[in-house]
Design a protein around this motif. Structure first.
Motif, PDB file in Angstrom:
ATOM      1  N   LYS A   1     -11.117  32.710 -14.060  1.00 44.22           N
ATOM      2  CA  LYS A   1     -12.696  32.308 -14.330  1.00 44.22           C
ATOM      3  C   LYS A   1     -13.330  33.176 -15.209  1.00 44.22           C
ATOM      4  O   LYS A   1     -13.900  34.308 -14.597  1.00 44.22           O
ATOM      5  CB  LYS A   1     -13.673  31.988 -13.217  1.00 44.22           C
ATOM      6  N   GLY A   2     -13.075  33.416 -16.451  1.00 46.52           N
ATOM      7  CA  GLY A   2     -13.899  34.290 -17.705  1.00 46.52           C
ATOM      8  C   GLY A   2     -13.240  35.702 -17.288  1.00 46.52           C
ATOM      9  O   GLY A   2     -12.127  36.077 -16.430  1.00 46.52           O
ATOM     10  N   LEU A   3     -13.838  36.737 -17.866  1.00 43.50           N
ATOM     11  CA  LEU A   3     -13.308  38.079 -17.694  1.00 43.50           C
ATOM     12  C   LEU A   3     -13.352  38.798 -16.273  1.00 43.50           C
ATOM     13  O   LEU A   3     -12.617  39.420 -16.093  1.00 43.50           O
ATOM     14  CB  LEU A   3     -14.164  39.028 -18.879  1.00 43.50           C
ATOM     15  N   PRO A   4     -14.612  38.359 -15.642  1.00 45.47           N
ATOM     16  CA  PRO A   4     -14.545  38.828 -14.424  1.00 45.47           C
ATOM     17  C   PRO A   4     -13.496  38.624 -13.603  1.00 45.47           C
ATOM     18  O   PRO A   4     -12.931  39.160 -12.532  1.00 45.47           O
ATOM     19  CB  PRO A   4     -16.142  38.458 -13.780  1.00 45.47           C
ATOM     20  N   GLY A   5     -13.324  37.386 -13.752  1.00 43.37           N
ATOM     21  CA  GLY A   5     -11.980  36.565 -12.736  1.00 43.37           C
ATOM     22  C   GLY A   5     -10.464  37.345 -13.185  1.00 43.37           C
ATOM     23  O   GLY A   5      -9.880  37.696 -12.224  1.00 43.37           O
ATOM     24  N   LEU A   6     -10.771  37.453 -14.597  1.00 43.14           N
ATOM     25  CA  LEU A   6      -9.232  38.166 -15.136  1.00 43.14           C
ATOM     26  C   LEU A   6      -9.248  39.625 -14.610  1.00 43.14           C
ATOM     27  O   LEU A   6      -8.235  39.987 -14.051  1.00 43.14           O
ATOM     28  CB  LEU A   6      -9.335  38.113 -16.446  1.00 43.14           C
ATOM     29  N   PHE A   7     -10.405  40.372 -14.596  1.00 38.83           N
ATOM     30  CA  PHE A   7     -10.142  41.726 -14.058  1.00 38.83           C
ATOM     31  C   PHE A   7     -10.145  41.730 -12.611  1.00 38.83           C
ATOM     32  O   PHE A   7      -9.359  42.812 -12.348  1.00 38.83           O
ATOM     33  CB  PHE A   7     -11.614  42.385 -14.526  1.00 38.83           C
ATOM     34  N   ASN A   8     -10.574  40.942 -11.768  1.00 40.67           N
ATOM     35  CA  ASN A   8     -10.547  40.906 -10.534  1.00 40.67           C
ATOM     36  C   ASN A   8      -8.830  40.858 -10.143  1.00 40.67           C
ATOM     37  O   ASN A   8      -8.354  41.430  -9.147  1.00 40.67           O
ATOM     38  CB  ASN A   8     -11.413  39.920  -9.843  1.00 40.67           C
ATOM     39  N   GLY A   9      -8.479  39.832 -10.754  1.00 44.36           N
ATOM     40  CA  GLY A   9      -6.759  39.665 -10.665  1.00 44.36           C
ATOM     41  C   GLY A   9      -6.219  40.559 -10.989  1.00 44.36           C
ATOM     42  O   GLY A   9      -5.123  40.897 -10.234  1.00 44.36           O
ATOM     43  N   LEU A  10      -6.533  41.462 -12.029  1.00 41.06           N
ATOM     44  CA  LEU A  10      -5.550  42.366 -12.421  1.00 41.06           C
ATOM     45  C   LEU A  10      -5.652  43.471 -11.458  1.00 41.06           C
ATOM     46  O   LEU A  10      -4.449  44.230 -10.948  1.00 41.06           O
ATOM     47  CB  LEU A  10      -5.931  42.947 -13.969  1.00 41.06           C
TER      48      LEU A  10
END
Length: 84
Positions: free
Chosen positions: A24-33
């Protein structure tokens, strides 16, 4: 006689995501990483092999891993010198 062996230390860090487009957007991407990140520190010894490269023996200690990760601490590697 100098055989050209060298000792070295290294640090490695990385992260991979399955299906990054489903985040879900950049925050979701960074949390996944961040959740999938791994890191290790290690030492090694390299021996030259006839001007073609180095034969390396390394030991790594995971410093950031998950319980289900397979850990391969010892490794034998071949570093080739392809410069002409």
């Amino acid at each position: 006689e100098d055989v050209g062996a060298r000792a070295f230390a290294f640090a490695g860090f990385g992260s991979l995501l399955l299906n990054p487009s489903k985040r879900k957007g950049l925050p979701g991407l960074f949390n996944g990483l961040k959740r999938e990140a791994r890191g290790s520190l290690g030492l090694g010894v390299g021996m030259p092999i006839g001007g073609m490269g180095m034969l390396e023996f390394t030991f790594a200690q995971p410093v950031w891993a998950q319980n289900h990760d397979l850990r391969q601490r010892w490794q034998l590697g071949l570093r080739l010198n392809l410069s002409g």
